[in-house]
Design a protein around this motif. Structure first.
Motif, mmCIF file in Angstrom:
data_model
loop_
_atom_site.group_PDB
_atom_site.id
_atom_site.type_symbol
_atom_site.label_atom_id
_atom_site.label_comp_id
_atom_site.label_asym_id
_atom_site.label_seq_id
_atom_site.Cartn_x
_atom_site.Cartn_y
_atom_site.Cartn_z
ATOM 1 N N SER A 292 45.528 52.736 46.854
ATOM 2 C CA SER A 292 45.123 51.980 45.736
ATOM 3 C C SER A 292 45.094 50.294 46.288
ATOM 4 O O SER A 292 44.331 49.556 45.664
ATOM 5 N N LEU A 293 45.938 50.151 47.411
ATOM 6 C CA LEU A 293 45.978 48.777 47.766
ATOM 7 C C LEU A 293 44.699 48.455 48.650
ATOM 8 O O LEU A 293 43.976 47.281 48.410
ATOM 9 N N LEU A 294 44.153 49.303 49.332
ATOM 10 C CA LEU A 294 42.624 49.054 49.977
ATOM 11 C C LEU A 294 41.536 48.867 49.126
ATOM 12 O O LEU A 294 40.794 48.049 49.472
ATOM 13 N N THR A 295 41.534 49.711 48.128
ATOM 14 C CA THR A 295 40.555 49.652 47.079
ATOM 15 C C THR A 295 40.683 48.195 46.336
ATOM 16 O O THR A 295 39.651 47.803 46.010
ATOM 17 N N VAL A 296 41.729 47.720 46.110
ATOM 18 C CA VAL A 296 42.319 46.354 45.303
ATOM 19 C C VAL A 296 41.595 45.438 46.369
ATOM 20 O O VAL A 296 40.889 44.476 45.873
ATOM 21 N N ALA A 297 42.007 45.477 47.584
ATOM 22 C CA ALA A 297 41.439 44.668 48.714
ATOM 23 C C ALA A 297 39.909 44.524 48.697
ATOM 24 O O ALA A 297 39.222 43.455 49.071
ATOM 25 N N LEU A 298 39.364 45.603 48.842
ATOM 26 C CA LEU A 298 37.823 45.708 49.005
ATOM 27 C C LEU A 298 36.950 45.185 47.741
ATOM 28 O O LEU A 298 36.004 44.532 47.681
ATOM 29 N N ALA A 299 37.710 45.406 46.438
ATOM 30 C CA ALA A 299 36.968 45.104 45.264
ATOM 31 C C ALA A 299 37.173 43.602 44.908
ATOM 32 O O ALA A 299 36.304 42.871 44.018
ATOM 33 N N ASN A 300 38.012 42.940 45.611
ATOM 34 C CA ASN A 300 38.360 41.526 45.319
ATOM 35 C C ASN A 300 38.198 40.723 46.391
ATOM 36 O O ASN A 300 39.230 39.842 47.016
ATOM 37 N N ARG A 301 37.220 40.530 47.246
ATOM 38 C CA ARG A 301 37.109 40.159 48.332
ATOM 39 C C ARG A 301 36.332 38.676 48.406
ATOM 40 O O ARG A 301 36.446 37.844 49.250
ATOM 41 N N GLN A 302 36.069 38.235 47.085
ATOM 42 C CA GLN A 302 35.539 36.647 47.090
ATOM 43 C C GLN A 302 36.739 35.772 47.153
ATOM 44 O O GLN A 302 37.912 35.836 46.913
ATOM 45 N N ILE A 303 36.117 34.563 47.613
ATOM 46 C CA ILE A 303 36.901 33.400 47.911
ATOM 47 C C ILE A 303 37.372 32.613 46.785
ATOM 48 O O ILE A 303 36.445 32.293 45.859
ATOM 49 N N VAL A 304 38.632 32.515 46.471
ATOM 50 C CA VAL A 304 38.973 31.593 45.277
ATOM 51 C C VAL A 304 39.917 30.507 45.585
ATOM 52 O O VAL A 304 40.343 30.257 46.749
ATOM 53 N N ASP A 305 39.766 29.504 44.731
ATOM 54 C CA ASP A 305 40.908 28.309 45.202
ATOM 55 C C ASP A 305 42.186 28.359 44.491
ATOM 56 O O ASP A 305 42.220 28.582 43.228
ATOM 57 N N VAL A 306 43.192 28.372 45.227
ATOM 58 C CA VAL A 306 44.429 28.574 44.343
ATOM 59 C C VAL A 306 45.067 27.128 44.720
ATOM 60 O O VAL A 306 45.537 26.567 45.647
ATOM 61 N N SER A 307 45.580 26.438 43.303
ATOM 62 C CA SER A 307 46.123 25.338 43.474
ATOM 63 C C SER A 307 47.546 25.436 42.873
ATOM 64 O O SER A 307 47.934 26.268 42.048
ATOM 65 N N LEU A 308 48.297 24.613 43.515
ATOM 66 C CA LEU A 308 49.807 24.645 43.170
ATOM 67 C C LEU A 308 50.235 24.032 41.797
ATOM 68 O O LEU A 308 51.055 24.365 40.988
ATOM 69 N N PHE A 309 49.525 22.886 41.578
ATOM 70 C CA PHE A 309 49.686 21.987 40.474
ATOM 71 C C PHE A 309 48.466 22.025 39.550
ATOM 72 O O PHE A 309 47.258 22.429 40.156
ATOM 73 N N PRO A 310 48.552 22.050 38.089
ATOM 74 C CA PRO A 310 47.185 22.009 37.292
ATOM 75 C C PRO A 310 46.615 20.566 37.414
ATOM 76 O O PRO A 310 47.127 19.259 37.785
ATOM 77 N N GLY A 311 45.076 20.647 37.446
ATOM 78 C CA GLY A 311 44.199 19.542 37.499
ATOM 79 C C GLY A 311 44.502 18.841 38.607
ATOM 80 O O GLY A 311 44.404 18.990 39.689
ATOM 81 N N GLN A 312 44.456 17.215 38.358
ATOM 82 C CA GLN A 312 44.550 16.242 39.293
ATOM 83 C C GLN A 312 46.119 15.948 39.588
ATOM 84 O O GLN A 312 46.319 14.955 40.121
ATOM 85 N N PHE A 313 46.969 16.641 39.000
ATOM 86 C CA PHE A 313 48.300 16.306 39.183
ATOM 87 C C PHE A 313 48.848 16.237 40.814
ATOM 88 O O PHE A 313 49.524 15.536 41.319
ATOM 89 N N GLN B 276 47.254 15.108 43.253
ATOM 90 C CA GLN B 276 46.899 13.813 44.076
ATOM 91 C C GLN B 276 47.988 12.747 43.731
ATOM 92 O O GLN B 276 48.254 11.798 44.644
ATOM 93 N N TYR B 277 48.756 13.063 42.845
ATOM 94 C CA TYR B 277 49.848 11.863 42.584
ATOM 95 C C TYR B 277 50.919 12.302 43.540
ATOM 96 O O TYR B 277 51.713 11.248 43.788
ATOM 97 N N LEU B 278 51.026 13.437 44.038
ATOM 98 C CA LEU B 278 52.063 13.735 45.036
ATOM 99 C C LEU B 278 51.678 13.570 46.575
ATOM 100 O O LEU B 278 52.586 13.776 47.297
ATOM 101 N N GLY B 279 50.363 13.070 46.662
ATOM 102 C CA GLY B 279 50.159 12.811 48.027
ATOM 103 C C GLY B 279 49.526 14.027 48.683
ATOM 104 O O GLY B 279 50.268 14.759 49.311
ATOM 105 N N GLY B 280 48.363 14.437 48.514
ATOM 106 C CA GLY B 280 47.601 15.382 49.285
ATOM 107 C C GLY B 280 47.194 16.530 48.406
ATOM 108 O O GLY B 280 46.991 16.418 47.193
#
Length: 133
Positions: free
Chosen positions: A15-36, A38-42
């Motif tokens: 099941s983990l291998l099936t999930v990995a093969l079905a979801n190979r697309q690259i996504v952006d993962v952000s720690l903070f929402p929006g442009q917040f 940038q205010y913390l530097g980086g």
């Protein structure tokens, strides 16, 4: 039981291998929402495959749950340690009472029942024989 465990691990791996093969697309993962971020530097974001995001989320959730339960049950561990200490004290006390109260009243029987202690080794130049008369 061993085969059942092996079957469970195999189903989990598939099941983990099936999930990995079905979801190979690259996504952006952000720690903070929006442009917040940038205010913390980086840039507080990373690009990674979606299956990696899913598996990391599961792993982080399991670790946080483990820490939560360990902290929640700390009072139970303290109580268990306290009771184990009291049990050791009571066992020592009962052992002492058995030797004093259950000891035979006859001196000869007390000598015979007493545990034998090995004699200490003699120092050089000394003998263990009785002194001459």
């Amino acid at each position: 039981m061993r085969y059942l465990r092996m079957l469970f691990v195999a189903v989990l791996a598939i099941s983990l291998l099936t999930v990995a093969l079905a979801n190979r697309q690259i996504v952006d993962v952000s720690l903070f929402p929006g442009q917040f971020g940038q205010y913390l530097g980086g840039t507080w974001s990373a690009r990674m495959p979606l299956f990696l995001v899913i598996l990391m989320s599961l792993l982080i959730g399991m670790v946080l749950g483990l820490i939560w339960e360990w902290l929640r049950e700390s009072h139970l561990r303290q109580e268990s340690n306290r009771r184990a200490f009291e049990l050791r004290q009571l066992e020592r006390e009962v052992g002492g009472l058995r030797t004093t109260h259950a000891a035979p009243r006859d001196e000869v029987l007390a000598i015979l029942d007493a545990p034998r202690v090995a004699p200490a080794p003699a120092a050089p130049g000394q003998t263990t024989l009785p002194a001459p008369r």
